[in-house]
Write a protein that holds these residues in place. Structure first.
Motif, mmCIF file in Angstrom:
data_model
loop_
_atom_site.group_PDB
_atom_site.id
_atom_site.type_symbol
_atom_site.label_atom_id
_atom_site.label_comp_id
_atom_site.label_asym_id
_atom_site.label_seq_id
_atom_site.Cartn_x
_atom_site.Cartn_y
_atom_site.Cartn_z
ATOM 1 N N GLY A 13 -3.743 -6.876 0.448
ATOM 2 C CA GLY A 13 -2.561 -6.241 1.024
ATOM 3 C C GLY A 13 -2.410 -6.529 2.506
ATOM 4 N N TYR A 14 -3.514 -6.417 3.244
ATOM 5 C CA TYR A 14 -3.446 -6.693 4.684
ATOM 6 C C TYR A 14 -3.094 -8.148 4.961
ATOM 7 N N VAL A 15 -3.757 -9.066 4.268
ATOM 8 C CA VAL A 15 -3.474 -10.489 4.489
ATOM 9 C C VAL A 15 -2.025 -10.793 4.124
ATOM 10 N N ALA A 16 -1.565 -10.266 3.000
ATOM 11 C CA ALA A 16 -0.192 -10.529 2.558
ATOM 12 C C ALA A 16 0.833 -9.985 3.549
ATOM 13 N N ARG A 17 0.640 -8.756 3.987
ATOM 14 C CA ARG A 17 1.606 -8.144 4.893
ATOM 15 C C ARG A 17 1.607 -8.827 6.261
ATOM 16 N N GLY A 18 0.519 -9.453 6.623
ATOM 17 C CA GLY A 18 0.460 -10.166 7.897
ATOM 18 C C GLY A 18 0.915 -11.605 7.806
ATOM 19 N N ASN A 19 1.254 -12.059 6.588
ATOM 20 C CA ASN A 19 1.568 -13.475 6.398
ATOM 21 C C ASN A 19 2.750 -13.694 5.468
ATOM 22 N N GLY A 20 3.852 -13.043 5.734
ATOM 23 C CA GLY A 20 5.085 -13.320 5.006
ATOM 24 C C GLY A 20 5.282 -12.540 3.720
ATOM 25 N N THR A 21 4.475 -11.564 3.440
ATOM 26 C CA THR A 21 4.574 -10.701 2.252
ATOM 27 C C THR A 21 4.793 -11.479 0.940
ATOM 28 N N PRO A 22 3.832 -12.330 0.555
ATOM 29 C CA PRO A 22 4.023 -13.157 -0.648
ATOM 30 C C PRO A 22 4.072 -12.377 -1.963
ATOM 31 N N SER B 62 5.952 -9.698 -2.381
ATOM 32 C CA SER B 62 7.247 -9.048 -2.446
ATOM 33 C C SER B 62 8.045 -9.537 -3.647
ATOM 34 N N ARG B 63 8.509 -8.594 -4.433
ATOM 35 C CA ARG B 63 9.330 -8.812 -5.621
ATOM 36 C C ARG B 63 8.613 -9.525 -6.760
ATOM 37 N N LYS B 64 7.298 -9.632 -6.677
ATOM 38 C CA LYS B 64 6.548 -10.035 -7.859
ATOM 39 C C LYS B 64 6.508 -8.821 -8.781
ATOM 40 N N ILE B 65 6.107 -9.039 -10.010
ATOM 41 C CA ILE B 65 6.041 -7.965 -10.983
ATOM 42 C C ILE B 65 4.576 -7.616 -11.186
ATOM 43 N N PHE C 74 0.926 -1.606 -5.405
ATOM 44 C CA PHE C 74 2.089 -2.395 -5.831
ATOM 45 C C PHE C 74 3.335 -2.003 -5.035
ATOM 46 N N THR C 75 3.542 -0.715 -4.855
ATOM 47 C CA THR C 75 4.771 -0.292 -4.186
ATOM 48 C C THR C 75 4.754 -0.596 -2.695
ATOM 49 N N ILE C 76 3.601 -0.498 -2.036
ATOM 50 C CA ILE C 76 3.569 -0.805 -0.605
ATOM 51 C C ILE C 76 3.708 -2.309 -0.368
ATOM 52 N N ASN C 77 3.460 -3.105 -1.404
ATOM 53 C CA ASN C 77 3.634 -4.551 -1.301
ATOM 54 C C ASN C 77 4.997 -5.002 -1.819
ATOM 55 N N ASP C 78 5.930 -4.062 -1.973
ATOM 56 C CA ASP C 78 7.315 -4.374 -2.323
ATOM 57 C C ASP C 78 7.437 -5.072 -3.677
ATOM 58 N N MET C 79 6.619 -4.620 -4.623
ATOM 59 C CA MET C 79 6.611 -5.243 -5.937
ATOM 60 C C MET C 79 7.429 -4.424 -6.942
#
Length: 191
Positions: free
Chosen positions: A104-113, A115-118, A141-146
């Motif tokens: 989660g930390y790496v993703a949120r710091g690097n373009g939120t990859p 986001s919108r995955k299922i 899942f929800t904090i990662n915009d999934m």
């Protein structure tokens, strides 16, 4: 489309592994390429909150362990991510939370990859604690915009000894419907 299921159980071939694999079987039947990963035996340290991943444009974590980055990359590549955990003292396993916190930390710091995955969580316990563990994993899942589809009940099952979940008919039906819903949502979002 690709789906990955990650079991956070430190024991191989237990109930959590079985439910994750069952979910993947449903996705495979719907035409997905699937991958199962078990955290058993893997070395993934917990997040230290150092912030390195947000200060450097490298899409990785500075903690040098062998098993985090390949799993993180597999999660980035997947269209569908399922994570499962047995309940340990009322919550998800430390192994699972180490993976999710760092991812989660790496993703949120690097373009939120993510986001919108299922994706969706699965929780297994002998007697109690599934609802809290399910919610704990769901928050990731929800904090990662999934996008998180539901099922006919919460994605939980009962079992103590390996194979016990195969006797939980309602739990199995819930996982089967979850796989159908994951596939249904993924296919519609792709169109």
């Amino acid at each position: 489309m690709q789906a990955i299921a990650i079991s956070g159980s430190p024991r191989r071939n237990g109930n959590t592994d079985q439910l994750c694999q069952r979910c993947l079987a449903g996705l495979e039947a719907a035409g997905f390429s699937t991958r199962f990963e078990s955290l058993a035996g893997k070395r993934i340290a917990g997040c230290t909150g150092c912030g390195w991943c947000r200060k450097h444009d490298e899409d990785r974590c500075v903690i040098d362990d062998d098993d985090f980055l390949p799993l993180y990359r597999a999660m980035e590549e997947a269209d569908v991510i399922v994570v499962g955990s047995p309940v340990y003292f009322g919550s998800a396993t430390p192994e699972m939370m180490a993976l999710l916190d760092r991812a989660g930390y790496v993703a949120r710091g690097n373009g939120t990859p993510f986001s919108r995955k299922i994706g969706a969580p699965i929780a297994v316990a002998r007697r109690a604690g599934q609802n809290f563990t399910f919610a704990q994993l769901l928050y990731w899942f929800t904090i990662n915009d999934m996008v998180v589809p539901g099922s006919r009940y919460w994605n939980i099952a009962f079992g103590k000894d390996p194979g016990d979940v195969t006797e939980d008919a309602e739990g199995l039906a819930t996982i089967d419907r979850l796989a159908e819903n994951l596939a249904w949502v993924a296919q519609r979002l792709r169109d």
